[in-house]
Motif scaffolding. Structure first.
Motif, short mmCIF file in Angstrom:
data_model
loop_
_atom_site.label_atom_id
_atom_site.label_comp_id
_atom_site.label_asym_id
_atom_site.label_seq_id
_atom_site.Cartn_x
_atom_site.Cartn_y
_atom_site.Cartn_z
N ASP A 49 0.83 -1.21 0.00
CA ASP A 49 0.00 0.00 0.00
C ASP A 49 0.87 1.26 0.00
O ASP A 49 0.60 2.21 -0.74
N ILE A 50 1.92 1.25 0.81
CA ILE A 50 2.84 2.40 0.86
C ILE A 50 3.47 2.62 -0.51
O ILE A 50 3.49 3.74 -1.02
N GLU A 51 3.96 1.54 -1.12
CA GLU A 51 4.60 1.66 -2.44
C GLU A 51 3.59 2.15 -3.48
O GLU A 51 3.92 2.98 -4.33
N ARG A 52 2.37 1.66 -3.43
CA ARG A 52 1.32 2.07 -4.37
C ARG A 52 1.05 3.58 -4.28
O ARG A 52 0.74 4.22 -5.27
N ARG A 53 1.19 4.14 -3.09
CA ARG A 53 0.95 5.56 -2.89
C ARG A 53 2.15 6.42 -3.28
O ARG A 53 2.01 7.51 -3.80
N VAL A 54 3.37 5.93 -2.97
CA VAL A 54 4.56 6.77 -3.10
C VAL A 54 5.22 6.67 -4.47
O VAL A 54 5.62 7.69 -5.03
N LEU A 55 5.34 5.49 -5.01
CA LEU A 55 6.09 5.33 -6.26
C LEU A 55 5.58 6.22 -7.40
O LEU A 55 6.41 6.81 -8.11
N PRO A 56 4.27 6.39 -7.58
CA PRO A 56 3.82 7.28 -8.66
C PRO A 56 4.22 8.75 -8.46
O PRO A 56 4.21 9.53 -9.40
N THR A 57 4.59 9.12 -7.23
CA THR A 57 4.99 10.51 -6.98
C THR A 57 6.46 10.75 -7.28
O THR A 57 6.94 11.88 -7.13
N LYS A 58 7.17 9.72 -7.73
CA LYS A 58 8.61 9.83 -8.00
C LYS A 58 8.94 9.43 -9.44
O LYS A 58 9.73 8.53 -9.69
N PRO A 59 8.35 10.12 -10.42
CA PRO A 59 8.65 9.77 -11.81
C PRO A 59 10.12 10.03 -12.14
O PRO A 59 10.73 10.96 -11.62
N ALA B 112 10.31 3.74 15.04
CA ALA B 112 9.69 4.98 14.55
C ALA B 112 8.45 4.71 13.72
O ALA B 112 7.71 5.64 13.40
N MET B 113 8.23 3.44 13.36
CA MET B 113 7.14 3.05 12.46
C MET B 113 7.22 3.87 11.17
O MET B 113 6.27 4.53 10.76
N VAL B 114 8.41 3.80 10.55
CA VAL B 114 8.69 4.54 9.33
C VAL B 114 9.29 3.60 8.30
O VAL B 114 10.17 2.81 8.62
N VAL C 189 13.29 8.37 0.79
CA VAL C 189 11.99 8.97 1.07
C VAL C 189 11.44 8.29 2.33
O VAL C 189 11.23 7.07 2.34
N ASP C 190 11.26 9.05 3.39
CA ASP C 190 10.72 8.53 4.64
C ASP C 190 9.20 8.67 4.62
O ASP C 190 8.66 9.74 4.33
N ARG D 142 2.14 4.35 9.48
CA ARG D 142 0.77 4.32 9.99
C ARG D 142 -0.20 4.99 9.02
O ARG D 142 -1.30 4.51 8.80
N THR D 143 0.24 6.11 8.42
CA THR D 143 -0.66 6.89 7.57
C THR D 143 -0.35 6.79 6.08
O THR D 143 -1.20 7.10 5.26
N GLY D 144 0.89 6.44 5.74
CA GLY D 144 1.30 6.41 4.35
C GLY D 144 1.74 7.76 3.82
O GLY D 144 2.06 7.91 2.64
N GLN D 145 1.79 8.75 4.69
CA GLN D 145 2.17 10.11 4.28
C GLN D 145 3.70 10.23 4.19
O GLN D 145 4.41 9.75 5.07
N ILE D 146 4.17 10.90 3.15
CA ILE D 146 5.61 11.17 3.02
C ILE D 146 6.00 12.19 4.08
O ILE D 146 5.40 13.25 4.19
#
Length: 103
Positions: A50-60, A73-75, A89-90, A94-98
């Protein structure tokens, strides 16, 4: 050894001699995975998928190299490379927020 296996054995030995030993971070990786699984089962963090699905598209334009997990740290720290430069990218697990990006 016959004439064919001797050169193969020498080549294999030479290859193994130049491979680096596992770094302390690589040796800890199974523990990271176990901690991430425990936190996921407990409902404390989102799945890595889920984290990768959210973050990877933001890093073209960046090549994704893989994750690390910090259970205290749950990071998740996602590692990318672009133009020969490594970018971390940290992400709040818990939230998936960068949370931030470092080079």
């Amino acid at each position: 050894m016959n004439r064919l296996t001797a050169p193969i054995a020498v080549a294999l030995a030479a290859t193994l001699a130049v491979l680096p030993a596992a770094s302390p971070a690589q040796q800890q990786r199974p523990d990271e995975q176990n901690e991430a699984r425990r936190d996921l089962r407990a409902g404390n963090v989102r799945s890595l998928r889920d984290i990768e699905r959210r973050v990877l598209p933001t890093k073209p334009g960046m090549q994704y190299l893989g994750p690390e997990y910090d259970p205290s740290a749950m990071v998740y720290r996602l590692k990318f490379i672009r133009d020969g430069r490594v970018v971390f990218v940290d992400v709040d697990a818990r939230t998936g927020q960068i949370m931030g990006e470092s080079r």
